[in-house]
Enzyme design. Structure first.
Site, PDB file in Angstrom:
ATOM      1  N   ASP A   1      -3.289   4.352   2.845  1.00 40.24           N
ATOM      2  CA  ASP A   1      -3.616   4.669   4.240  1.00 40.24           C
ATOM      3  C   ASP A   1      -3.321   6.150   4.491  1.00 40.24           C
ATOM      4  OD1 ASP A   1      -4.247   2.052   4.805  1.00 40.24           O
ATOM      5  OD2 ASP A   1      -2.326   1.575   5.749  1.00 40.24           O
TER       6      ASP A   1
ATOM      7  N   ASP B   1       1.381   4.700   2.388  1.00 40.91           N
ATOM      8  CA  ASP B   1       0.965   5.304   3.660  1.00 40.91           C
ATOM      9  C   ASP B   1       1.344   6.785   3.685  1.00 40.91           C
ATOM     10  OD1 ASP B   1       0.479   2.601   5.198  1.00 40.91           O
ATOM     11  OD2 ASP B   1       2.474   2.413   4.312  1.00 40.91           O
TER      12      ASP B   1
ATOM     13  N   ASP C   1       0.857  -1.187   0.000  1.00 46.64           N
ATOM     14  CA  ASP C   1       0.000   0.000   0.000  1.00 46.64           C
ATOM     15  C   ASP C   1       0.889   1.231   0.000  1.00 46.64           C
ATOM     16  OD1 ASP C   1       1.127   0.223   2.503  1.00 46.64           O
ATOM     17  OD2 ASP C   1      -0.762   0.305   3.610  1.00 46.64           O
TER      18      ASP C   1
HETATM   19  N1  CTP Z   1       0.951   1.068  11.614  1.00 42.31           N
HETATM   20  C1  CTP Z   1       0.407   1.546  12.774  1.00 42.31           C
HETATM   21  N2  CTP Z   1      -0.926   1.395  13.017  1.00 42.31           N
HETATM   22  C2  CTP Z   1      -1.721   0.780  12.108  1.00 42.31           C
HETATM   23  C3  CTP Z   1      -1.186   0.287  10.925  1.00 42.31           C
HETATM   24  C4  CTP Z   1       0.167   0.448  10.697  1.00 42.31           C
HETATM   25  O1  CTP Z   1       1.124   2.104  13.585  1.00 42.31           O
HETATM   26  N3  CTP Z   1      -3.016   0.662  12.359  1.00 42.31           N
HETATM   27  C5  CTP Z   1       2.381   1.252  11.352  1.00 42.31           C
HETATM   28  C6  CTP Z   1       3.094  -0.064  11.389  1.00 42.31           C
HETATM   29  O2  CTP Z   1       3.830  -0.171  12.561  1.00 42.31           O
HETATM   30  C7  CTP Z   1       3.987  -0.026  10.192  1.00 42.31           C
HETATM   31  C8  CTP Z   1       3.628   1.215   9.405  1.00 42.31           C
HETATM   32  O3  CTP Z   1       2.535   1.793  10.079  1.00 42.31           O
HETATM   33  O4  CTP Z   1       5.300   0.085  10.637  1.00 42.31           O
HETATM   34  C9  CTP Z   1       3.287   0.882   7.999  1.00 42.31           C
HETATM   35  O5  CTP Z   1       2.382  -0.201   7.956  1.00 42.31           O
HETATM   36  P1  CTP Z   1       2.154  -1.083   6.672  1.00 42.31           P
HETATM   37  O6  CTP Z   1       1.685  -0.251   5.545  1.00 42.31           O
HETATM   38  O7  CTP Z   1       1.283  -2.201   7.070  1.00 42.31           O
HETATM   39  O8  CTP Z   1       3.567  -1.715   6.406  1.00 42.31           O
HETATM   40  P2  CTP Z   1       4.808  -1.240   5.529  1.00 42.31           P
HETATM   41  O9  CTP Z   1       5.981  -1.303   6.404  1.00 42.31           O
HETATM   42  O10 CTP Z   1       4.514   0.073   4.876  1.00 42.31           O
HETATM   43  O11 CTP Z   1       4.935  -2.394   4.463  1.00 42.31           O
HETATM   44  P3  CTP Z   1       4.273  -2.472   3.008  1.00 42.31           P
HETATM   45  O12 CTP Z   1       5.324  -2.016   2.080  1.00 42.31           O
HETATM   46  O13 CTP Z   1       3.928  -3.903   2.818  1.00 42.31           O
HETATM   47  O14 CTP Z   1       3.074  -1.598   2.997  1.00 42.31           O
HETATM   48 MN    MN Z   2       2.721   0.395   3.787  1.00 38.39          MN
HETATM   49 MN    MN Z   3      -0.306   0.671   5.588  1.00 38.69          MN
END
Ligand code: CTP
Ligand code: MN
Ligand code: MN
Length: 509
Positions: free
Chosen positions: A433, A344, A342
């Site tokens: 997100d 963020d 995703d």
């Molecule tokens: N996070 C958080 N609270 C949430 C969701 C996520 O604090 N409800 C934090 C997580 O600790 C994570 C960061 O936001 O370190 C990013 O989350 P995520 O998008 O799930 O992971 P990524 O590290 O960005 O991996 P990816 O590349 O797969 O998206």
């Molecule tokens: Mn992410």
């Molecule tokens: Mn995320």
């Protein structure tokens, strides 16, 4: 001039007699009973050694003239860890495994502080592997001396250059399998093991290489041994062929499907997504419906070019309502990853009122709805209350207002336009997100949303176990002083915790 530097910079200058090692110094009170120091003369010289011994004793340290089994800390100067070890071996003294090998810089800091200071990576000399003993140095040579490795990911620098993929991939499969079986402690043990290997600057080629590495429990060591010897792990092979593992892996790849739903479908006998999709009796949540509808797009990862294009979309929308907002791409892309599941974003605005902040995301959603860019959204209202103490739960979610979305990204908005998409379809569904946080909490929110998850787990664990502080996405609370510690930047948070700063691209733990 600094007395330590002075003593150091003029080693050849003859010191007065009272500085010589032969002199019997008057007894000093020992203030720090737990430490027994021994200062290595080799390469330091008699004079400087005597000077430092005398000084340390005057400050209340116990310093031994001779090496003995009671010694807990060996201090050396201009010696590598291997050199100290070599010297130790000749001494024929049974050294305790707890023995610390330290650079003189540690002692000097102790002298300045008038008490033992914390031993950081910079001070510790640890012997890793003897280069000459290795018949084949492998793809990357092991340095003969690597600093002691911390059991906390927040004290390790973990870039995306993982030289131990064979091992970490195996650990991640095993961890995932334990996660699917809701065995939390084994899940964490294998995640920690994978994480520590990702930080190593060399490839493991023999069991000797993992001596002294923390976070590797017996189970993990066995997997490493098997891979070294046979090229693969039988346990991993079994898991990969396991029907339950395969089904859970498949089911949880659908947005909105977690362990509970997977368990249910597995028990009902489902093994494929097409059977589930076409079943008339199953009820799906709004999230799962979107997950199935955009499945192909969502499982094909988001590229950096696509993430940047989404960033432009997000900025256009947010700035239409809050022109002063800071918008930061967080998550994996901030850590330098080339792909992600995703994109963020953290949004914070110094000039906006609470009301403006609170209305922002619903305004943005309406705008995208009008532009027909919104494929799915779940808006989570803020539950943030200032008076509340920080959460004690390490993995807890934060209270900020946030939105989990699926956006329609038109190919023409993506630079380089690499569209490997189905014919006729001019867009790709992308998971996004968005998090909005009050301006004074932005440093904590940024640290929390940058990840990785393992890094976050460890920095929180470090804060509570080593510093008696509680860190979450909103605050840092000092339990001893009973105050919230303010921070304007991530650097300040690390400093409050007494940690060396770790850059975002070094947090791929
Ligand atoms: N996070 C958080 N609270 C949430 C969701 C996520 O604090 N409800 C934090 C997580 O600790 C994570 C960061 O936001 O370190 C990013 O989350 P995520 O998008 O799930 O992971 P990524 O590290 O960005 O991996 P990816 O590349 O797969 O998206
Ligand atoms: Mn992410
Ligand atoms: Mn995320």
């Amino acid at each position: 001039m600094d007395p330590f530097q002075m003593a150091h910079s003029s080693p050849r200058k003859k010191r007065p007699r009272q500085m010589s090692a032969s002199m019997v110094s008057p007894p000093h009170d020992i203030k720090f009973q737990d430490l027994v120091l021994f200062i290595l003369e080799k390469k330091m010289g008699t004079t400087r050694r005597a000077f430092l011994m005398e000084l340390a004793r005057r400050k209340g340290f116990r310093v031994e003239n001779e090496l003995s089994e009671s010694v807990t800390h060996i201090v050396a100067e201009n010696n590598s860890g291997s050199e100290v070890l070599e010297w130790l071996q000749v001494q024929n003294i049974k050294a305790s495994s707890q023995l610390e090998l330290l650079d003189v810089s540690w002692l000097i800091e102790c002298m300045r502080a008038g008490k033992p200071v914390e031993m950081t990576e910079e001070h510790q000399l640890v012997v890793r592997r003897d280069d000459s003993a290795s018949p084949d140095p492998g793809p990357q040579k092991t340095p003969p001396l690597v600093k002691k490795i911390s059991p906390y990911a927040c004290q390790r620098r973990t870039t995306l250059n993982n030289c131990n993929h064979v091992f970490t991939d195996a650990f991640e499969v095993l961890a995932e399998n334990y996660e699917f079986r809701e065995n939390e402690s084994f899940y964490l043990a294998f995640m920690r093991a994978a994480s520590v290997l990702k930080s190593l600057p060399f490839t493991i080629i023999s069991m000797k290489d993992i001596e002294g590495i923390p976070c590797l429990e017996d189970k993990a060591r066995c997997v490493i041994e098997e891979i070294i010897e046979d090229g693969e792990s039988s346990e991993v092979k079994t898991v990969l062929n396991d029907e339950r593992y395969q089904s859970f892996k498949l089911f949880t790849s659908v947005f909105g499907v977690g362990l509970k739903t997977s368990e249910k479908w597995f028990r009902m006998g489902f093994r494929t997504l097409s059977k589930i999709r076409s079943d008339k009796t199953l009820k799906f949540t709004k999230m799962q419906k979107a997950g199935f509808l955009y499945y192909e797009d969502l499982v094909s990862c988001v590229t950096r070019a696509e993430a940047e294009a989404v960033g432009v979309l997000v900025k256009e929308a947010i700035w239409a309502f809050l022109p002063d907002a800071f918008i930061t791409m967080t998550g994996g892309f901030r850590r330098g990853k080339k792909i992600g599941h995703d994109v963020d974003f953290l949004i914070t605005s110094p000039g906006s009122t609470e009301e403006e902040e609170q209305e922002l995301l619903s305004k943005v959603i309406k705008l995208w709805e009008r532009k027909e860019l919104l494929l799915y959204y779940d808006l989570v209202e803020s539950t943030f209350e200032k008076a509340k103490l920080p959460s004690r739960q390490v993995d807890a979610l934060d209270h900020f207002q946030k939105c989990f979305l699926i956006l329609k990204l038109h190919h023409q908005r993506v630079e380089s336009g690499k569209s490997s998409q189905q014919e006729g379809k001019t867009w790709k569904a992308i998971r996004v997100d968005l998090v909005v946080c009050p301006y004074e909490h932005r440093a904590f929110a940024l640290l929390g949303w940058t990840g990785s998850r393992q890094f976050e787990r460890d920095i929180r664990r470090y804060a509570s176990h080593e510093r008696k502080m509680i860190l979450d996405n909103h605050n840092l609370y000092d339990k001893t002083k009973r105050i919230f510690l303010k921070a304007e930047s991530e650097e300040e948070i690390f400093a409050h915790l007494g940690l060396d700063y770790i850059e975002p691209w070094e947090r791929n733990a």
